[in-house]
Design a protein around this motif. Structure first.
Motif, PDB file in Angstrom:
ATOM      1  N   MET A 174     -12.286   3.301   1.533  1.00 43.72           N
ATOM      2  CA  MET A 174     -11.230   2.700   0.739  1.00 43.72           C
ATOM      3  C   MET A 174     -11.196   3.350  -0.647  1.00 43.72           C
ATOM      4  SD  MET A 174      -9.469  -0.293   0.916  1.00 43.72           S
ATOM      5  CE  MET A 174     -10.526  -1.520   1.681  1.00 43.72           C
TER       6      MET A 174
ATOM      7  N   SER B  92      -3.241   2.792  10.710  1.00 44.91           N
ATOM      8  CA  SER B  92      -3.758   4.146  10.515  1.00 44.91           C
ATOM      9  C   SER B  92      -4.833   4.211   9.417  1.00 44.91           C
ATOM     10  CB  SER B  92      -2.612   5.119  10.221  1.00 44.91           C
ATOM     11  OG  SER B  92      -1.851   4.648   9.140  1.00 44.91           O
ATOM     12  N   PHE B  93      -5.253   3.036   8.961  1.00 43.61           N
ATOM     13  CA  PHE B  93      -6.300   3.016   7.917  1.00 43.61           C
ATOM     14  C   PHE B  93      -7.626   3.571   8.426  1.00 43.61           C
ATOM     15  CE2 PHE B  93     -10.024   0.771   6.135  1.00 43.61           C
ATOM     16  CZ  PHE B  93      -9.970   1.290   4.849  1.00 43.61           C
ATOM     17  N   LYS B  94      -8.208   4.441   7.589  1.00 40.50           N
ATOM     18  CA  LYS B  94      -9.574   4.912   7.863  1.00 40.50           C
ATOM     19  C   LYS B  94     -10.366   4.841   6.569  1.00 40.50           C
ATOM     20  CE  LYS B  94      -8.824   7.934  11.820  1.00 40.50           C
ATOM     21  NZ  LYS B  94      -7.346   7.930  11.855  1.00 40.50           N
TER      22      LYS B  94
ATOM     23  N   ASP C 259     -11.703  -2.472  10.097  1.00 38.14           N
ATOM     24  CA  ASP C 259     -11.596  -1.396  11.063  1.00 38.14           C
ATOM     25  C   ASP C 259     -10.592  -1.856  12.126  1.00 38.14           C
ATOM     26  OD1 ASP C 259     -13.340   1.148  12.248  1.00 38.14           O
ATOM     27  OD2 ASP C 259     -12.435  -0.138  13.782  1.00 38.14           O
TER      28      ASP C 259
ATOM     29  N   ASN D 130       2.737   0.623   6.027  1.00 35.77           N
ATOM     30  CA  ASN D 130       2.443  -0.811   5.914  1.00 35.77           C
ATOM     31  C   ASN D 130       3.031  -1.341   4.598  1.00 35.77           C
ATOM     32  OD1 ASN D 130       0.173  -3.236   5.561  1.00 35.77           O
ATOM     33  ND2 ASN D 130       0.543  -2.700   7.697  1.00 35.77           N
TER      34      ASN D 130
ATOM     35  N   SER E 255      -6.204  -5.819   5.652  1.00 33.06           N
ATOM     36  CA  SER E 255      -6.560  -4.572   4.959  1.00 33.06           C
ATOM     37  C   SER E 255      -8.059  -4.471   4.725  1.00 33.06           C
ATOM     38  CB  SER E 255      -5.799  -4.463   3.642  1.00 33.06           C
ATOM     39  OG  SER E 255      -4.432  -4.287   3.937  1.00 33.06           O
ATOM     40  N   GLY E 256      -8.579  -3.293   5.020  1.00 30.54           N
ATOM     41  CA  GLY E 256     -10.002  -3.031   4.874  1.00 30.54           C
ATOM     42  C   GLY E 256     -10.755  -3.196   6.183  1.00 30.54           C
TER      43      GLY E 256
ATOM     44  N   GLY F 170       0.818  -1.206   0.000  1.00 29.39           N
ATOM     45  CA  GLY F 170       0.000   0.000   0.000  1.00 29.39           C
ATOM     46  C   GLY F 170       0.854   1.259   0.000  1.00 29.39           C
TER      47      GLY F 170
ATOM     48  N   PHE G 289      -2.830  -1.839   4.031  1.00 29.20           N
ATOM     49  CA  PHE G 289      -3.136  -0.827   5.047  1.00 29.20           C
ATOM     50  C   PHE G 289      -2.795  -1.352   6.432  1.00 29.20           C
ATOM     51  CE2 PHE G 289      -6.503   0.156   1.780  1.00 29.20           C
ATOM     52  CZ  PHE G 289      -5.921   1.334   1.339  1.00 29.20           C
TER      53      PHE G 289
END
Lengths: 244, 244
Positions: free
Chosen positions: A148, A143-145, A178, A67, A175-176, A63, A140
């Protein structure tokens, strides 16, 4: 007060910031090298390269952020361990010159890095059940929010379709998902293996029972862990990963 | 044409420069992390920390350049492996902010770093045969050229006196040796263990027969080694050192 087994997305960000802050003095390059190495070592434990088999290919999907950087480092170490890694890195981190250097290093090691714009049909050519040992999901992290963005939405949908044919190894967080709540739908990725970095995030409690869960990123003293209300892990000898 | 088992000081400098040059793109921080880790792993192999013994102290003597930096990284990993490292770092690298960060990291891990001006009598308090498992000589590496400056001349003289009571582990090159020619006198240090980095230097052929020789720094693809007319090493699994 008992110590937690997981830390929230918010705490994970604070830990990261403090590790790279003026007092502790770690650099991103150091932590990424150790984290990426630990993922590669975890893969070696779980999917050892079988010398008698041609099945040594590993596809790493990286990504745009840290990550992804961990994935690029992991790919280089996998090559040194005897695998045949191929990297798909569709949105390259532009913020930091170091990401470009990580790609240069992969070129130096003759690890193929697919063209950025190869598209969703073409990368699947590098994910074949008969020759691909596993796919590394380094898309991700903590820190993924949502929401997408493309091309990652399509990629993750395709990974969902593939995951029962080729094991998926997620780096830090699937990934994806929460980071605190876990999968967002029944169509979320469900990896065969997770390498949590530093300390697992709450999402990790939603892994399927058959999944292997490792922790990596051995760079925390016990006092620091206690301050953030988690316990350090009992890594063995010089190991950089521990199976939980 | 057969491949060499060693590379000269001149070639070692070229290799280093190329690894960190624009094409390969490695950074000092990455290579130092991997090199220091490999030395720590070598020490774990040769001098495993005995849980039932109090004898877990390791004194690391760090020189002013990159060899010293490798020692600082090694000290941090030794702490994570269960040792009680103490660092003596009398001439601190000022050229690069990163050396200061490596010291900050040691403070974070509560690894004692002795005051810079502690002097030749005081550091010996941290080198006691009854409690010190080994002393790490991370003073000078492949770029060393005589004459030796103080305080290192005195320190190395004292190490010579100590070496039959406490094993000395040299990083890359035994300090004070000519990188290509070996020991300069009968009073030169003669370590019990050497961890050569990337590829051994000619000096390594002058180790005493009882010495253990490891190679570390697993970050070279075979084509690059061939270009410099040496062969890569057959590291096992995810190991970062190989006993030669």
């Amino acid at each position: 007060m008992s110590l937690m087994k997981v830390v929230s997305a918010k705490l994970a960000a604070e830990i990261d910031q403090e590790l790279m802050g003026p007092q502790v003095g770690f650099t991103l390059q150091q932590l990424m090298e150790l984290a990426g190495f630990s993922v590669a070592q975890g893969i070696y434990r779980e999917f050892p390269p079988n010398k008698s088999s041609a099945n040594k290919n590993v596809l790493i999907i990286a990504g745009p952020g840290n990550n992804g950087g961990d994935g690029l480092v992991c790919a280089r170490h996998l090559k040194l361990f005897g695998y045949h890694p191929v990297v798909y890195y569709p949105k390259r981190g532009k913020k930091n010159e170091f990401y470009k250097q990580l790609v240069d290093q992969l070129n130096f090691f003759k690890v193929p890095v697919l063209p950025e714009d190869i598209g969703p049909d073409k990368w699947l050519d590098y994910a074949k059940p008969e020759s691909t040992l596993c796919i590394v999901d380094a898309i991700f992290g903590f820190s993924f929010k949502p929401p997408m963005r493309e091309p990652f939405e399509s990629i993750i949908d395709q990974l969902y379709e593939l995951q029962n044919k080729i094991p998926v190894v997620s780096v830090d967080v699937p990934s994806g998902w929460d980071v605190d709540e876990g999968p967002l739908s029944d169509m979320s990725l469900n990896p065969a293996m997770l390498v949590s970095l530093t300390v697992p995030k709450p999402a990790s409690t939603h892994l399927k029972p058959s999944a292997s869960h490792y922790v990596g990123g051995r760079f925390i003293p016990p006092e620091f862990a206690k301050k953030f209300k988690f316990d350090t892990f009992e890594y063995k000898s010089t190991d950089q990963v521990l199976k939980l």
